[in-house]
Design a protein around this motif. Structure first.
Motif, PDB file in Angstrom:
ATOM      1  N   TYR A 529       0.834  -1.200   0.000  1.00 49.74           N
ATOM      2  CA  TYR A 529       0.000   0.000   0.000  1.00 49.74           C
ATOM      3  C   TYR A 529       0.870   1.252   0.000  1.00 49.74           C
ATOM      4  CZ  TYR A 529      -3.486   3.450   1.414  1.00 49.74           C
ATOM      5  OH  TYR A 529      -4.296   4.555   1.455  1.00 49.74           O
ATOM      6  N   GLY A 530       1.919   1.260   0.830  1.00 50.31           N
ATOM      7  CA  GLY A 530       2.772   2.438   0.940  1.00 50.31           C
ATOM      8  C   GLY A 530       3.519   2.762  -0.334  1.00 50.31           C
ATOM      9  N   PHE A 531       3.988   1.738  -1.054  1.00 49.37           N
ATOM     10  CA  PHE A 531       4.766   1.991  -2.265  1.00 49.37           C
ATOM     11  C   PHE A 531       3.892   2.153  -3.506  1.00 49.37           C
ATOM     12  CE2 PHE A 531       8.248   0.112   0.273  1.00 49.37           C
ATOM     13  CZ  PHE A 531       9.213   1.080   0.053  1.00 49.37           C
ATOM     14  N   LEU A 532       2.771   1.460  -3.568  1.00 46.63           N
ATOM     15  CA  LEU A 532       2.000   1.415  -4.812  1.00 46.63           C
ATOM     16  C   LEU A 532       0.704   2.209  -4.776  1.00 46.63           C
ATOM     17  CD1 LEU A 532       2.460  -2.348  -5.752  1.00 46.63           C
ATOM     18  CD2 LEU A 532       3.837  -0.385  -6.433  1.00 46.63           C
ATOM     19  N   VAL A 533       0.271   2.644  -3.594  1.00 38.44           N
ATOM     20  CA  VAL A 533      -0.975   3.395  -3.510  1.00 38.44           C
ATOM     21  C   VAL A 533      -0.753   4.771  -2.904  1.00 38.44           C
ATOM     22  CG1 VAL A 533      -3.340   3.437  -2.609  1.00 38.44           C
ATOM     23  CG2 VAL A 533      -2.315   1.264  -3.309  1.00 38.44           C
ATOM     24  N   ARG A 534      -0.174   4.818  -1.695  1.00 35.21           N
ATOM     25  CA  ARG A 534      -0.085   6.093  -0.996  1.00 35.21           C
ATOM     26  C   ARG A 534       1.026   6.012   0.044  1.00 35.21           C
ATOM     27  NH1 ARG A 534      -4.781   9.692   0.763  1.00 35.21           N
ATOM     28  NH2 ARG A 534      -4.070  10.807   2.596  1.00 35.21           N
ATOM     29  N   SER A 535       2.126   6.689  -0.196  1.00 35.12           N
ATOM     30  CA  SER A 535       3.235   6.627   0.760  1.00 35.12           C
ATOM     31  C   SER A 535       2.955   7.445   2.017  1.00 35.12           C
ATOM     32  CB  SER A 535       4.540   7.107   0.104  1.00 35.12           C
ATOM     33  OG  SER A 535       4.447   8.470  -0.287  1.00 35.12           O
ATOM     34  N   ASN A 536       2.079   8.432   1.914  1.00 36.03           N
ATOM     35  CA  ASN A 536       1.738   9.249   3.075  1.00 36.03           C
ATOM     36  C   ASN A 536       0.655   8.539   3.888  1.00 36.03           C
ATOM     37  OD1 ASN A 536       1.565  11.339   4.910  1.00 36.03           O
ATOM     38  ND2 ASN A 536       0.322  12.652   3.594  1.00 36.03           N
ATOM     39  N   ASN A 537       1.073   7.602   4.717  1.00 31.64           N
ATOM     40  CA  ASN A 537       0.149   6.853   5.563  1.00 31.64           C
ATOM     41  C   ASN A 537       0.703   6.783   6.980  1.00 31.64           C
ATOM     42  OD1 ASN A 537       1.724   4.161   5.861  1.00 31.64           O
ATOM     43  ND2 ASN A 537       1.660   4.472   3.633  1.00 31.64           N
TER      44      ASN A 537
END
Length: 718
Positions: A529-537
């Motif tokens: 999720y962090g690399f492919l969707v949204r790193s700001n989590n």
């Protein structure tokens, strides 16, 4: 009443008793006009609609030529034409009466066939804007070559000519080579949003021909700026970099590069370079970078992220096992940068090992296990690729056979099957090839394909989360998606478990510990999720220092390697994630942690450990984060091609890729008048200018007569 109007009233009220032709009256009247003028909306804003979401194709150079795109110094201007089909190209290239055209391409028409026709007719083409789709196309698209990195791998006329240049296996059969072409006009990617709708509507209202008729002026036009400073090749641009005409010389290009990230299961003294006695290491490798036709869109889901996410999860799974029962050999986790561009990172590490500039040397390397593209397994099969040439050596062949046996044994109790290709073929494009160029080292490359890539979007903007089938139930918040374990995450967790157990056995670990080595599906899903969707989590935020929060964004991570003067997004993220996943929390103050020590008396640990202070999570009902200090073996090493240290800019052994510098990247649309009207406007403007000169001269020469009545006598008294 507006502020400029109030200013005018005050100025004129002060001069209301003066003669209308007095100097003060004229000065104040001019000031009034100025204030009213600056309060008006900018004329430029009334004329132009600026495009905010554009990503260009940029110019890259190597030892022999240049690739990519650029505009003229002042930007390229063309009449908009939305291409509706390939047959519609004739209007742009031949019959249209208002060239040059700036062509708007829907993503299905962004093909090599169409782009090469536009390139060959570039006299009538001012540029191209590609509308990025909201979903992936059904057919495959890879702008890379059919044989990636064919000139810098191990297979050559000297190693095994029969296997050189993909003579046995075309690894990327869908590769069209578009990303390695040169275009003398700008090519931008546009986000399919409101701005793109404005462009389409502008075309429909003003430019669309009806029944073959020529549209009438005014026409909708677009201007694209992406002028590149570098030309010809790397040797030329590096020579221009060295020419100093001023105190602050202007650079024209920069070498591609960044930093490799590495860590070890046993602490290694990083200040003492070169060979380590009694040290044997098993290298577990993955690549960090990817690319696409457009430099700032490189999701690399299958080509890059599937491999390094698997290795990160495997490293985390091995943390406890290697601390409780340390195997005989050290496992060295390595994440190579710049592998897309002729193996920048791996070739630099091998070079440093050969020249005693790394923590270990090649004599310390026992074997190599590289994780490649493992995200799109057909029937849950993984394929183990090895080098048939080095395996002609009996000792190498024996170690490779053991490594393959360890992988098969590790996969026995999982849903993953590990297989060897049924016929002799060379290694796929991989970092391991650079180690084989130095010496015959035992090693294998783990992939999801037996021969040609299963990845239909290799090195393209479509190699994204959607392609890895990362789907979430509707109406989920970002935080809920972060914790939702997708089917892709479950599959990669099994691969990571297999890799971790195989590495432990390869390092000499005992079988009783294998059952305790399991990758965590929650870790894998957060990484994906962090690399492919949204790193700001929230998870990434906890594991980074506060000063790196600006690196996080509400979009996928861009895996393009970038230039050597700056850290790229994946390098910083993987460095801190690897430290948190393999390191331990120590009781150290923030100052001691940042000074690379556990307390004031600690002067030795900095040589074998790296300390980083991360901001941690905020307790419930609090906004103050509770930071802590992580001690790990994570280090960075240069991922800059040796060619630039050796100043061998035409090298055939090392990568020579550079990126051109530029000053402005932007685009805008506007209405353009006919050429006749433009010439008429120019003529009227010149006439007004000349008339103003004449009037100014006449008024200036008669000033005493025209303005004398308003003057006061010089002898006036009060």
């Amino acid at each position: 009443m507006s502020t400029p109007t109030v200013v005018c009233v005050l100025l004129l009220s002060k001069t209301r008793k003066m003669d209308p032709l007095s100097n003060k009256w004229i000065v104040n009247l001019l000031l009034c006009w100025f204030f009213i003028g600056v309060s008006c909306n900018s004329v430029e804003k009334k004329i132009y609609v600026h495009l905010n979401y554009t990503v260009p194709c940029v110019r890259l150079l190597n030892a022999t030529h240049q690739i990519g795109c650029q505009s003229s110094l002042s930007g390229n201007v063309g009449v908009l034409h939305v291409l509706e089909s390939e047959e519609n190209l004739d209007w742009v290239l031949k019959t249209g009466r208002n060239p040059p055209y700036l062509v708007i391409l829907e993503s299905p028409l962004f093909t090599r066939s169409i782009m090469m026709k536009l390139k060959n007719g570039s006299g009538r083409v001012a540029g191209v804007a590609v509308v990025a789709p909201n979903s992936n196309p059904l057919e495959g698209f890879s702008p890379h070559t059919t044989c990636p990195n064919e000139n810098t791998g191990v297979y050559s006329e000297n190693y095994d000519p029969t296997m050189a240049h993909c003579n046995v296996t075309k690894w990327n059969p869908l590769g069209n080579g578009l990303a390695y072409e040169e275009f003398d006009f700008p090519i931008f990617s546009l986000k399919d949003d409101n701005e793109t709708q404005i462009i389409r509507q502008c075309y429909l209202d003003h430019n669309r021909p009806v029944n073959g008729s020529t549209p009438q002026y005014p026409l909708c036009a677009m201007q694209l700026y992406s002028h590149m400073s570098a030309v010809t090749d790397t040797a030329t641009c590096m020579r221009r970099n060295d020419i100093n005409f001023s105190i602050s010389p202007e650079m024209v290009c920069d070498p591609l590069g960044d930093y490799n990230v590495w860590a070890s299961t046993r602490p290694i003294n990083n200040t003492e370079k070169g060979h380590k006695m009694w040290q044997s290491v098993v290298i577990a490798a993955a690549r960090l970078d990817s690319r696409s036709f457009f430099f700032d869109i490189a999701p690399g889901a299958e080509s890059g992220a599937s491999g390094f996410v698997t290795l990160l999860a495997a490293a985390h799974a091995l943390r406890n096992a290697t601390q409780q029962a340390q195997p005989n050999r050290t496992i060295l986790y390595t994440f190579f940068q710049g592998e897309t561009f002729d193996y920048i990172g791996s070739s630099r590490m091998v070079y440093d090992m050969q020249n005693s500039q790394f923590a270990v040397d090649l004599d310390n390397v026992h074997s190599v296990l590289e994780i490649g593209q493992v995200g799109l397994r057909a029937d849950s099969k993984l394929w183990v690729h090895s080098d048939p040439v080095s395996r002609r050596n009996s000792s190498v062949d024996e170690e490779v056979a053991k490594l393959i046996a360890n992988l098969k044994s590790a996969a026995n109790k999982s849903n993953v099957s590990v297989n060897e290709p049924s016929f002799s073929q060379p290694l796929p494009p991989s970092s391991f090839q650079r180690f084989l160029r130095a010496r015959p080292i035992p090693g294998v490359v783990l992939e999801d394909h037996q021969s040609a890539f299963t990845n239909r979007f290799y090195e393209s903007m479509y190699d994204n989360a959607e392609y890895l089938n990362m789907s979430y139930p509707p109406n989920m918040t970002p935080e809920e998606q972060l914790e939702y374990v997708t089917e892709t995450a479950k599959a990669l967790t099994e691969v990571a478990t297999t890799v971790a157990r195989a590495l432990y056995m390869q390092a000499g670990g005992g079988e009783p510990q294998l059952s305790s080595i399991n990758a965590d599906p929650n870790i894998v899903t957060r990484l994906l999720y962090g690399f492919l969707v949204r790193s700001n989590n929230s998870w990434f935020q906890q594991l980074l220092p506060s000063d790196l929060m600006s690196q996080l964004a509400n979009r996928p991570t861009n895996l393009y390697v970038g230039v050597s003067q700056q850290f790229s997004e994946p390098t910083l993220l993987v460095q801190h994630l690897l430290a948190n996943l393999t390191g331990t929390t120590v009781n150290a103050t923030q100052d001691d942690c940042k000074n690379q020590r556990e307390d004031e008396n600690d002067k030795e640990n900095k040589h074998i450990y790296y300390y980083m202070w991360v901001q941690g999570a905020a307790p419930p009902n609090s906004t103050q984060r509770e930071g802590f200090c992580i001690r790990s073996t994570v280090r960075l090493s240069k991922a800059l091609s040796p060619a630039f240290d050796l100043r061998e800019y035409t090298s055939k052994d090392y990568s020579t890729w550079t990126e051109s510098r530029w000053k402005s990247i932007k685009g805008r649309i506007f209405l353009v008048a006919s050429h006749d009207l433009e010439m008429l406007t120019l003529g009227v403007g010149i006439a007004v200018l000349l008339t103003s000169f004449v009037l100014t001269y006449v008024i200036s020469s008669k000033a005493d007569m025209l303005f004398s009545s308003g003057r006061e006598p010089t002898t006036a008294t009060y």
